[in-house]
Design a protein around this motif. Structure first.
Motif, mmCIF file in Angstrom:
data_model
loop_
_atom_site.group_PDB
_atom_site.id
_atom_site.type_symbol
_atom_site.label_atom_id
_atom_site.label_comp_id
_atom_site.label_asym_id
_atom_site.label_seq_id
_atom_site.Cartn_x
_atom_site.Cartn_y
_atom_site.Cartn_z
ATOM 1 N N ALA A 129 0.736 -1.271 0.097
ATOM 2 C CA ALA A 129 -0.064 0.044 -0.098
ATOM 3 C C ALA A 129 0.794 1.306 -0.058
ATOM 4 O O ALA A 129 0.475 2.356 -0.409
ATOM 5 C CB ALA A 129 -0.830 0.018 1.245
ATOM 6 N N GLY A 130 2.225 1.281 0.622
ATOM 7 C CA GLY A 130 2.794 2.401 0.413
ATOM 8 C C GLY A 130 2.468 3.224 1.669
ATOM 9 O O GLY A 130 1.425 2.763 2.684
ATOM 10 N N ALA A 131 2.721 4.372 2.026
ATOM 11 C CA ALA A 131 2.476 5.511 2.697
ATOM 12 C C ALA A 131 1.065 5.895 2.537
ATOM 13 O O ALA A 131 0.639 6.185 1.414
ATOM 14 C CB ALA A 131 3.413 6.651 2.817
ATOM 15 N N GLN A 132 0.250 5.762 3.736
ATOM 16 C CA GLN A 132 -1.004 6.232 3.683
ATOM 17 C C GLN A 132 -1.302 7.628 4.414
ATOM 18 O O GLN A 132 -0.317 8.205 4.866
ATOM 19 C CB GLN A 132 -1.991 5.233 4.251
ATOM 20 N N ALA A 133 -2.603 8.116 4.399
ATOM 21 C CA ALA A 133 -3.109 9.376 4.996
ATOM 22 C C ALA A 133 -2.784 9.285 6.431
ATOM 23 O O ALA A 133 -2.082 10.327 6.999
ATOM 24 C CB ALA A 133 -4.501 9.449 4.712
ATOM 25 N N GLN A 134 -2.778 8.290 7.022
ATOM 26 C CA GLN A 134 -2.530 8.144 8.345
ATOM 27 C C GLN A 134 -1.321 8.351 8.649
ATOM 28 O O GLN A 134 -0.612 8.326 9.910
ATOM 29 C CB GLN A 134 -3.076 6.853 9.259
ATOM 30 N N THR A 135 -0.438 7.663 7.827
ATOM 31 C CA THR A 135 1.113 7.715 7.775
ATOM 32 C C THR A 135 1.547 9.140 7.957
ATOM 33 O O THR A 135 2.253 9.421 8.685
ATOM 34 C CB THR A 135 1.925 7.072 6.498
ATOM 35 N N GLU A 136 1.145 9.935 7.106
ATOM 36 C CA GLU A 136 1.099 11.426 7.265
ATOM 37 C C GLU A 136 0.897 12.085 8.575
ATOM 38 O O GLU A 136 1.690 12.972 9.234
ATOM 39 C CB GLU A 136 0.372 12.263 6.169
ATOM 40 N N THR A 137 -0.294 11.621 9.277
ATOM 41 C CA THR A 137 -0.783 11.785 10.684
ATOM 42 C C THR A 137 0.205 11.627 11.790
ATOM 43 O O THR A 137 0.723 12.558 12.531
ATOM 44 C CB THR A 137 -2.190 11.375 10.910
ATOM 45 N N VAL A 138 0.669 10.580 11.606
ATOM 46 C CA VAL A 138 1.466 9.961 12.838
ATOM 47 C C VAL A 138 3.118 10.508 12.509
ATOM 48 O O VAL A 138 3.701 10.909 13.495
ATOM 49 C CB VAL A 138 1.589 8.326 13.012
ATOM 50 N N TRP A 139 3.496 10.795 11.367
ATOM 51 C CA TRP A 139 4.532 11.379 11.175
ATOM 52 C C TRP A 139 4.608 12.849 11.525
ATOM 53 O O TRP A 139 5.564 13.241 12.271
ATOM 54 C CB TRP A 139 4.957 11.430 9.657
ATOM 55 N N SER A 165 8.453 1.515 -4.888
ATOM 56 C CA SER A 165 7.447 2.177 -4.787
ATOM 57 C C SER A 165 6.930 2.758 -3.318
ATOM 58 O O SER A 165 6.501 3.781 -3.075
ATOM 59 C CB SER A 165 6.151 1.642 -5.295
ATOM 60 N N ALA A 166 7.383 1.790 -2.283
ATOM 61 C CA ALA A 166 6.582 2.202 -0.864
ATOM 62 C C ALA A 166 7.874 3.063 -0.499
ATOM 63 O O ALA A 166 7.451 4.158 0.177
ATOM 64 C CB ALA A 166 7.111 0.774 -0.012
ATOM 65 N N ALA A 167 9.027 3.171 -0.690
ATOM 66 C CA ALA A 167 10.164 4.080 -0.191
ATOM 67 C C ALA A 167 9.845 5.584 -0.964
ATOM 68 O O ALA A 167 10.059 6.499 -0.314
ATOM 69 C CB ALA A 167 11.496 3.658 -0.765
ATOM 70 N N SER A 168 9.527 5.387 -2.356
ATOM 71 C CA SER A 168 9.004 6.788 -3.125
ATOM 72 C C SER A 168 7.881 7.481 -2.423
ATOM 73 O O SER A 168 7.937 8.687 -2.368
ATOM 74 C CB SER A 168 9.093 6.560 -4.396
ATOM 75 N N SER A 169 6.857 6.594 -2.038
ATOM 76 C CA SER A 169 5.593 7.153 -1.390
ATOM 77 C C SER A 169 5.957 8.005 -0.116
ATOM 78 O O SER A 169 5.293 8.806 0.424
ATOM 79 C CB SER A 169 4.583 6.009 -1.029
ATOM 80 N N LEU A 170 7.189 7.613 0.598
ATOM 81 C CA LEU A 170 7.550 8.436 1.929
ATOM 82 C C LEU A 170 7.943 9.659 1.299
ATOM 83 O O LEU A 170 7.631 10.813 2.143
ATOM 84 C CB LEU A 170 8.727 7.858 2.499
ATOM 85 N N ALA A 171 8.750 9.704 0.316
ATOM 86 C CA ALA A 171 8.856 11.173 -0.389
ATOM 87 C C ALA A 171 7.804 12.074 -0.746
ATOM 88 O O ALA A 171 7.787 13.171 -0.372
ATOM 89 C CB ALA A 171 10.170 11.045 -1.352
ATOM 90 N N THR A 172 6.993 11.438 -1.461
ATOM 91 C CA THR A 172 5.625 11.959 -1.884
ATOM 92 C C THR A 172 4.761 12.659 -0.726
ATOM 93 O O THR A 172 4.282 13.520 -0.828
ATOM 94 C CB THR A 172 4.829 11.162 -2.773
ATOM 95 N N LEU A 176 9.963 14.517 2.394
ATOM 96 C CA LEU A 176 11.134 14.267 2.844
ATOM 97 C C LEU A 176 12.153 13.408 1.904
ATOM 98 O O LEU A 176 11.605 12.898 0.764
ATOM 99 C CB LEU A 176 11.163 13.633 4.154
ATOM 100 N N ARG A 177 13.289 13.250 2.076
ATOM 101 C CA ARG A 177 14.150 12.577 1.085
ATOM 102 C C ARG A 177 14.538 11.042 1.732
ATOM 103 O O ARG A 177 15.435 11.073 2.912
ATOM 104 C CB ARG A 177 15.383 13.174 0.911
ATOM 105 N N PRO A 178 13.955 9.918 1.545
ATOM 106 C CA PRO A 178 14.396 8.586 2.031
ATOM 107 C C PRO A 178 15.799 8.202 1.566
ATOM 108 O O PRO A 178 16.074 8.118 0.514
ATOM 109 C CB PRO A 178 13.274 7.735 1.574
ATOM 110 N N LEU A 179 16.544 7.931 2.671
ATOM 111 C CA LEU A 179 17.891 7.517 2.525
ATOM 112 C C LEU A 179 17.738 6.027 2.872
ATOM 113 O O LEU A 179 17.582 5.277 3.675
ATOM 114 C CB LEU A 179 18.939 8.081 3.387
#
Length: 244
Positions: A129-139, A165-172, A176-179
């Motif tokens: 699923a990658g990063a979701q709306a609630q991922t943004e909230t907890v972050w 795709s999962a790592a890129s979803s963090l950037a989107t 931020l820039r995922p390392l």
């Protein structure tokens, strides 16, 4: 599969991403929180951490209702975390207080209570699923309290899992820039469609490739090999260069 989260410099200058001295302060106790959207695998990851640390003899399962941190009757019936719960174990000379938090939006206040006392957090992301709306909230909650974090891409063995795709979803999603600190290892499945099985990971920090032990094998029997023995792709070589 671990990814370090690097905030933009503009946010760092505002003090949002300060590396808390609490993480390396006096004493040997570390408060670490597991945060994520619902069904990312927070409680399952917590159980595996307890098993690897020797705190439990067998990992519990959410579906079976026998996990350590989901102890409320409603949690075990519904298979979700409702209340933040803490457990502890020893790891490399430190006492780790591990806090498993809810992922459902209705229980966001429980996450807020937990992040206030954290030294660091693990942000779990579903590989499908990658990063979701609630991922943004907890972050945002973790960032607001200056909690440093790493992301862990979970469920890499699921059909449809996509590490990039999962790592890129963090950037989107999180801006931020995922390392990338690890890269997935695949082996041919031997099928006509050329499918591949996820079998392990290359740790770019230690320079070691790790392959999972067969199901049912004794804990700790997974194989390891030096990365130099592997033929790294151009993407892997670039990721390795980024963390060196």
């Amino acid at each position: 599969m671990v990814v370090r989260l690097v905030l933009p410099a503009t946010l760092c200058r505002r003090g949002v991403c300060r590396l808390s001295t609490r993480l390396f302060g006096s004493g040997n106790t570390r408060n670490v929180g597991i945060i994520a959207h619902i069904d990312a695998g927070k409680t399952t990851t917590t159980e595996r951490m307890l098993l690897l640390a020797g705190a439990v003899h067998a990992a519990g399962e959410v579906d079976s209702g026998d996990t350590v941190t989901d102890f409320l009757e409603q949690e075990r019936e519904r298979g979700i975390t409702i209340q933040s719960a803490a457990t502890s174990f020893g790891w490399r000379g430190a006492a780790v207080s591990l806090i498993d938090t809810p992922g459902h939006i209705d229980f966001t206040v429980e996450v807020e209570r937990a992040v206030r006392v954290l030294d660091g957090a693990v942000l779990i992301v579903d590989a499908v699923a990658g990063a979701q709306a609630q991922t943004e909230t907890v972050w945002r909650q973790a960032r607001r309290h200056g909690v440093p974090a790493v992301a862990f891409v979970n469920k890499m063995d699921r059909e449809g899992a996509d590490w990039e795709s999962a790592a890129s979803s963090l950037a989107t999603r999180l801006q931020l820039r995922p390392l990338r600190l690890q890269l997935p290892l695949y082996e041919p499945a031997g099928t006509a469609d050329g499918a591949q099985h996820f079998v392990g990971a290359v740790d770019l920090v230690s320079g070691v490739a790790m392959r999972w032990r067969p199901r049912g094998a004794q804990l700790g029997t997974g194989s390891r090999s030096e990365v130099c023995d592997l033929e790294l792709t151009a993407a892997a070589a670039a990721a390795c260069e980024a963390v060196s």
